[in-house]
Design a protein around this motif. Structure first.
Motif, PDB file in Angstrom:
ATOM      1  N   GLY A 136       0.376  -3.205   4.280  1.00 44.55           N
ATOM      2  CA  GLY A 136      -0.778  -2.347   4.090  1.00 44.55           C
ATOM      3  C   GLY A 136      -2.109  -3.097   4.100  1.00 44.55           C
ATOM      4  O   GLY A 136      -2.178  -4.294   4.378  1.00 44.55           O
ATOM      5  N   LYS A 192      12.880   5.094  -3.104  1.00 48.74           N
ATOM      6  CA  LYS A 192      11.721   4.338  -2.651  1.00 48.74           C
ATOM      7  C   LYS A 192      11.100   3.548  -3.794  1.00 48.74           C
ATOM      8  O   LYS A 192      11.115   3.974  -4.954  1.00 48.74           O
ATOM      9  N   LYS A 196       7.814   2.660  -5.392  1.00 48.12           N
ATOM     10  CA  LYS A 196       6.502   3.291  -5.418  1.00 48.12           C
ATOM     11  C   LYS A 196       5.397   2.237  -5.441  1.00 48.12           C
ATOM     12  O   LYS A 196       5.351   1.385  -6.334  1.00 48.12           O
ATOM     13  N   ALA A 197       4.506   2.313  -4.474  1.00 46.83           N
ATOM     14  CA  ALA A 197       3.423   1.340  -4.372  1.00 46.83           C
ATOM     15  C   ALA A 197       2.548   1.347  -5.619  1.00 46.83           C
ATOM     16  O   ALA A 197       2.171   0.289  -6.132  1.00 46.83           O
ATOM     17  N   GLN A 255       0.812  -1.224   0.000  1.00 50.28           N
ATOM     18  CA  GLN A 255       0.000   0.000   0.000  1.00 50.28           C
ATOM     19  C   GLN A 255       0.839   1.265   0.000  1.00 50.28           C
ATOM     20  O   GLN A 255       0.508   2.244  -0.687  1.00 50.28           O
ATOM     21  N   ASN A 256       1.924   1.265   0.768  1.00 53.89           N
ATOM     22  CA  ASN A 256       2.727   2.474   0.953  1.00 53.89           C
ATOM     23  C   ASN A 256       4.103   2.307   0.320  1.00 53.89           C
ATOM     24  O   ASN A 256       4.643   1.199   0.247  1.00 53.89           O
ATOM     25  N   ASP A 257       4.673   3.417  -0.118  1.00 56.19           N
ATOM     26  CA  ASP A 257       6.012   3.387  -0.693  1.00 56.19           C
ATOM     27  C   ASP A 257       7.012   2.785   0.304  1.00 56.19           C
ATOM     28  O   ASP A 257       6.910   3.006   1.516  1.00 56.19           O
ATOM     29  N   LYS A 258       7.976   2.028  -0.233  1.00 53.97           N
ATOM     30  CA  LYS A 258       8.950   1.352   0.626  1.00 53.97           C
ATOM     31  C   LYS A 258      10.361   1.822   0.307  1.00 53.97           C
ATOM     32  O   LYS A 258      10.713   1.972  -0.867  1.00 53.97           O
TER      33      LYS A 258
END
Length: 217
Positions: free
Chosen positions: A162, A126, A128-129, A116-119
């Motif tokens: 997420g 990062k 991108k989700a 769900q969220n950028d890592k």
């Protein structure tokens, strides 16, 4: 008459085989969760390798004489007879197969990672989700829709971070921008697997039912 009868039997077998494959995929996921021998930080291929191990070790798969293979090349006539480079053939992550009389049925499985969220990446920056959500459509759904991956088959996603419903909402947001050929993903209610979803998609000649397992790890 005999030919029509045999075709009906084969059709019934094919439907039964597809449902059996979905059951085995679900049971493999349950074993994966029970063992907890994976890490959600693993790469997609590593998670698939572990999922493959779980599927291979299911008693139900052995009893049903279903074979399973990894990284299967999708060869067709140009590769067999026209000298096309075999290395250029597409590959799908998993293939389940079973023989009935003299007919072999196969079921293709393409796997993706979703979050769900950028890592943060080890190298900086990062992941991108939303890129993963777009990729799920472009190299997942649309590859089945175009015939790049043959049917019957399904998509399996490893949800490593997420909320699954939020991820699904994001994917469906991008699907709506694709036009009518790619259908929104909905909860499957006709089979007893809470992590199973489906979409109705449109090809040039017909509709295509595609199922999606969204596995929260």
């Amino acid at each position: 008459m005999i030919e029509n009868f045999n075709s009906s039997i084969l059709g019934d077998f094919q439907q039964s085989f597809e449902n059996l494959c979905l059951r085995i995929l679900h049971e493999g996921y349950e074993l994966m969760l029970a063992n907890q021998k994976y890490q959600t930080t693993w790469a997609e291929e590593s998670l698939t390798a572990h999922y493959y191990w779980c599927l291979k070790n299911l008693d139900s798969r052995r009893k049903q004489n279903i074979s399973i293979h990894c990284e299967v090349r999708q060869y067709d006539d140009p590769y067999f007879f026209e000298g096309f480079s075999a290395k250029s053939a597409s590959r799908i992550d998993l293939e389940l197969s079973k023989w009935y009389s003299e007919e072999e049925s196969t079921f293709q499985v393409e796997a993706k990672i979703l979050f769900q969220n950028d890592k943060p990446l080890p190298s900086g920056g990062k992941a991108k989700a939303i890129r993963g959500h777009e990729r799920y459509i472009k190299t997942g759904i649309e590859h089945f829709l175009s015939g790049h991956y043959p049917l019957p088959g399904c998509l399996v996603s490893y949800v490593v971070e997420g909320d699954k419903q939020q991820i699904l909402s994001s994917i469906n947001f991008f699907i709506r921008s694709k036009g009518p050929d790619v259908g929104e993903i909905q909860q499957e209610t006709t089979l007893p697997y809470p992590d199973l979803y489906f979409s109705i998609n449109r090809t040039a000649s017909s509709q295509m039912l595609l199922r999606h397992f969204m596995l929260r790890l």
